[in-house]
Scaffold this motif. Structure first.
Motif, mmCIF file in Angstrom:
data_model
loop_
_atom_site.group_PDB
_atom_site.id
_atom_site.type_symbol
_atom_site.label_atom_id
_atom_site.label_comp_id
_atom_site.label_asym_id
_atom_site.label_seq_id
_atom_site.Cartn_x
_atom_site.Cartn_y
_atom_site.Cartn_z
ATOM 1 N N PRO A 201 2.047 24.549 -28.097
ATOM 2 C CA PRO A 201 3.079 25.456 -28.106
ATOM 3 C C PRO A 201 3.406 26.473 -26.895
ATOM 4 N N ASN A 202 2.395 26.597 -26.115
ATOM 5 C CA ASN A 202 2.794 27.543 -24.813
ATOM 6 C C ASN A 202 2.713 26.787 -23.560
ATOM 7 N N SER A 203 2.579 25.784 -23.392
ATOM 8 C CA SER A 203 2.377 24.906 -22.105
ATOM 9 C C SER A 203 2.468 23.223 -22.161
ATOM 10 N N GLY A 204 2.444 22.835 -20.986
ATOM 11 C CA GLY A 204 2.546 21.486 -20.794
ATOM 12 C C GLY A 204 2.465 20.960 -19.354
ATOM 13 N N THR A 205 2.388 19.884 -19.099
ATOM 14 C CA THR A 205 2.288 19.426 -17.442
ATOM 15 C C THR A 205 3.251 18.446 -17.168
ATOM 16 N N ILE A 206 3.352 18.817 -15.990
ATOM 17 C CA ILE A 206 4.215 17.635 -15.185
ATOM 18 C C ILE A 206 3.375 16.589 -14.570
ATOM 19 N N ASP A 207 3.157 15.414 -15.084
ATOM 20 C CA ASP A 207 2.280 14.538 -14.494
ATOM 21 C C ASP A 207 3.021 13.357 -13.533
ATOM 22 N N ILE A 208 2.636 13.172 -12.367
ATOM 23 C CA ILE A 208 3.113 12.311 -11.627
ATOM 24 C C ILE A 208 2.150 11.161 -11.207
ATOM 25 N N ALA A 209 2.311 10.116 -11.223
ATOM 26 C CA ALA A 209 1.223 8.923 -11.030
ATOM 27 C C ALA A 209 1.941 7.791 -10.234
ATOM 28 N N TRP A 210 1.427 7.000 -9.482
ATOM 29 C CA TRP A 210 1.652 6.038 -8.789
ATOM 30 C C TRP A 210 0.593 5.352 -8.107
ATOM 31 N N GLU A 211 0.555 4.127 -7.969
ATOM 32 C CA GLU A 211 -0.646 3.406 -7.348
ATOM 33 C C GLU A 211 -1.895 3.855 -7.939
ATOM 34 N N ASN A 212 -2.813 4.340 -7.182
ATOM 35 C CA ASN A 212 -4.102 4.789 -7.624
ATOM 36 C C ASN A 212 -4.174 6.506 -7.388
ATOM 37 N N SER A 213 -3.086 7.117 -7.583
ATOM 38 C CA SER A 213 -3.133 8.442 -7.579
ATOM 39 C C SER A 213 -2.394 9.255 -8.450
ATOM 40 N N SER A 214 -2.804 10.459 -8.937
ATOM 41 C CA SER A 214 -2.235 11.074 -9.971
ATOM 42 C C SER A 214 -2.290 12.439 -9.687
ATOM 43 N N VAL A 215 -1.200 13.357 -9.939
ATOM 44 C CA VAL A 215 -1.286 14.843 -10.045
ATOM 45 C C VAL A 215 -0.870 15.536 -11.260
ATOM 46 N N SER A 216 -1.227 16.741 -11.412
ATOM 47 C CA SER A 216 -0.633 17.246 -12.751
ATOM 48 C C SER A 216 -0.335 18.601 -12.435
ATOM 49 N N PRO B 59 1.873 14.696 -0.162
ATOM 50 C CA PRO B 59 0.777 14.066 -0.710
ATOM 51 C C PRO B 59 -0.054 14.083 0.366
ATOM 52 N N ARG B 60 -1.524 14.428 0.087
ATOM 53 C CA ARG B 60 -2.536 14.216 0.694
ATOM 54 C C ARG B 60 -3.795 13.504 0.096
ATOM 55 N N ILE B 61 -4.747 13.181 0.362
ATOM 56 C CA ILE B 61 -5.899 12.506 -0.166
ATOM 57 C C ILE B 61 -6.455 13.445 -1.063
ATOM 58 N N GLU B 62 -6.823 14.577 -0.902
ATOM 59 C CA GLU B 62 -7.524 15.532 -2.040
ATOM 60 C C GLU B 62 -6.585 16.306 -2.915
ATOM 61 N N SER B 63 -5.437 16.647 -2.461
ATOM 62 C CA SER B 63 -4.592 17.504 -2.907
ATOM 63 C C SER B 63 -2.934 17.426 -2.447
ATOM 64 N N TRP B 64 -2.059 17.668 -3.459
ATOM 65 C CA TRP B 64 -0.797 17.432 -3.183
ATOM 66 C C TRP B 64 0.003 18.897 -3.077
ATOM 67 N N ASP B 65 0.855 19.166 -2.307
ATOM 68 C CA ASP B 65 1.775 20.384 -2.387
ATOM 69 C C ASP B 65 2.836 19.862 -3.239
ATOM 70 N N ALA C 31 0.945 -1.268 0.143
ATOM 71 C CA ALA C 31 0.196 -0.064 -0.059
ATOM 72 C C ALA C 31 0.950 1.267 0.056
ATOM 73 N N VAL C 32 0.687 2.227 -0.990
ATOM 74 C CA VAL C 32 1.918 3.236 -1.053
ATOM 75 C C VAL C 32 1.190 4.527 -0.381
ATOM 76 N N PHE C 33 0.278 5.124 -0.900
ATOM 77 C CA PHE C 33 -0.088 6.436 -0.344
ATOM 78 C C PHE C 33 -0.805 6.058 1.054
ATOM 79 N N GLY C 34 -0.462 6.998 2.114
ATOM 80 C CA GLY C 34 -1.038 6.482 3.198
ATOM 81 C C GLY C 34 -0.335 5.621 4.224
ATOM 82 N N ASN C 35 0.687 4.891 3.654
ATOM 83 C CA ASN C 35 1.457 3.870 4.333
ATOM 84 C C ASN C 35 2.702 4.020 4.101
#
Length: 281
Positions: free
Chosen positions: A154-169, A100-106, A54-58
Motif C-alpha cells: 500500500p505504501n511503496s513499489g519498485t521500478i525494475d529495469i532488466a536487460w541481458e544479465n543485469s537488473s536494477v530496482s 550503468p556500471r558493473i556493480e551499481s547504476w545511477d 553483448a549489451v552492457f559494457g559494449n
C-alpha cells in the motif's frame, strides 16, 4: 479511356501498396500502468532486443549516460509526490536516464521528456532526482529490455529495469496514508457546499427534475459556503423563477449581480441584468 485508366492504376498501385505497408518496429513501444496504493504510475518506453549482441559494457558502455531504452525518452509519470532514497520527487512526468556500471547504476529522473535519445544539451538544473542502486546479476538472460513496476504494497513499489544479465530496482514510496486519511476526513465531514451546488444544478437542469429538491440543495450550498459565490446566487434565482417566485428571484439576482460586478465577471453581470429585466415585466 478504359486503357488509360488501367495503365494509371498499374502506375499508382505500387505507391498505394507502399503507403499501406506495415512492418514491425525493431524496438516496439510499451506502456506500463500500475496503481501503487492510491497513486497512478505510468511508464512509456521502447523495448530493444539484445539479438545476440553483448549489451552492457559494449552496446551500452559502462560509466556513460544511457537513454535507458530506445528511440524517444523513456518517460515515467506519478500522479502524486513520491519519495525515492529519502528525497521527494514531485508528481509529474520525467525522463529516465541511467549510468550503468558493473556493480551499481545511477538512475536519473530528468524533467525534460521531449528528447529523442539523450538531450543535446544536458542540464543539471533539469535533474529532478538522482539515486544510485545496486546492480544484480541475473541467472537467466532477458532478451528484450524490460521495465516493470513491482513489489507492491500500500505504501511503496519498485521500478525494475532488466536487460541481458543485469537488473536494477529503484524503490519509491507513495503517500497512501496521507491521501486515505484526507479522503476519510472529507467523507466523514459530510457533503461540501460545492456538492450541494452540483446536486441543485442537476435537479434544476434535468427535464422533469425535482425543483423543490433543487431549491433545498442550493439553500444548503449557500448555508455551508463561506464566500457565497455569485454563481450560487445565480442558480438560486433561476430556481426561484422556475418555482414562480419572480419577486424572490429578482432580489436574489440583485445579490448575484453585485457579487459578479465585484468579481468583474461580465458574463454573469449581463445574465443577471437580463434576468432582472425579464422577471420585472
Amino acid at each position: 479511356m478504359k486503357k488509360v485508366l488501367i495503365a494509371l492504376a498499374i502506375v499508382i498501385a505500387p505507391f498505394v501498396a507502399e503507403a499501406q505497408m506495415k512492418t514491425p518496429q525493431s524496438s516496439p513501444k510499451a506502456v506500463v500502468n500500475q496503481i501503487v496504493g492510491l497513486t497512478d504510475v505510468e511508464v512509456v518506453y521502447s523495448r530493444p532486443g539484445a539479438r545476440g549482441r553483448a549489451v552492457f559494457g559494449n552496446l551500452v558502455p559502462f560509466g556513460k549516460l544511457w537513454r535507458t531504452g530506445a528511440n524517444e525518452n523513456t518517460v515515467i509519470s506519478f500522479s502524486d509526490d513520491v519519495v525515492i532514497d529519502g528525497k521527494t520527487l514531485k508528481k509529474g512526468k520525467y525522463a529516465i536516464f541511467t549510468i550503468p556500471r558493473i556493480e551499481s547504476w545511477d538512475v536519473i529522473f530528468y524533467s525534460k521528456t521531449d528528447n529523442w535519445g539523450l538531450p543535446e544539451n544536458w542540464s543539471e538544473a533539469d535533474v529532478a532526482l538522482k539515486t544510485t542502486v545496486k546492480e544484480e546479476a541475473l541467472n537467466k538472460a532477458v532478451e528484450t529490455f524490460t521495465i516493470g513496476i513491482n513489489n507492491l504494497d500500500p505504501n511503496s513499489g519498485t521500478i525494475d529495469i532488466a536487460w541481458e544479465n543485469s537488473s536494477v530496482s529503484v524503490r519509491f514510496e507513495v503517500p497512501t496514508d496521507k491521501i486515505a486519511s484526507e479522503s476519510i476526513k472529507r467523507v466523514l465531514a459530510g457533503p461540501t457546499s460545492n456538492d450541494y451546488f452540483n446536486a441543485a444544478q442537476y435537479f434544476f437542469q434535468t427535464k422533469g427534475g425535482d425543483i423543490a429538491k433543487a431549491r433545498e440543495y442550493v439553500d444548503k450550498a449557500l448555508e455551508l459556503s463561506a464566500d457565497k459565490p455569485f454563481y450560487f446566487y445565480r442558480l438560486k434565482s433561476l430556481i426561484q423563477a422556475k418555482q414562480g417566485d419572480k419577486k424572490g428571484a429578482i432580489e436574489t439576482a440583485k445579490v448575484s449581480l453585485a457579487a459578479s460586478e465585484a468579481a468583474k465577471n461580465q458574463d454573469y453581470v449581463k445574465m443577471n441584468k437580463d434576468s432582472i429585466t425579464e422577471w420585472s415585466k
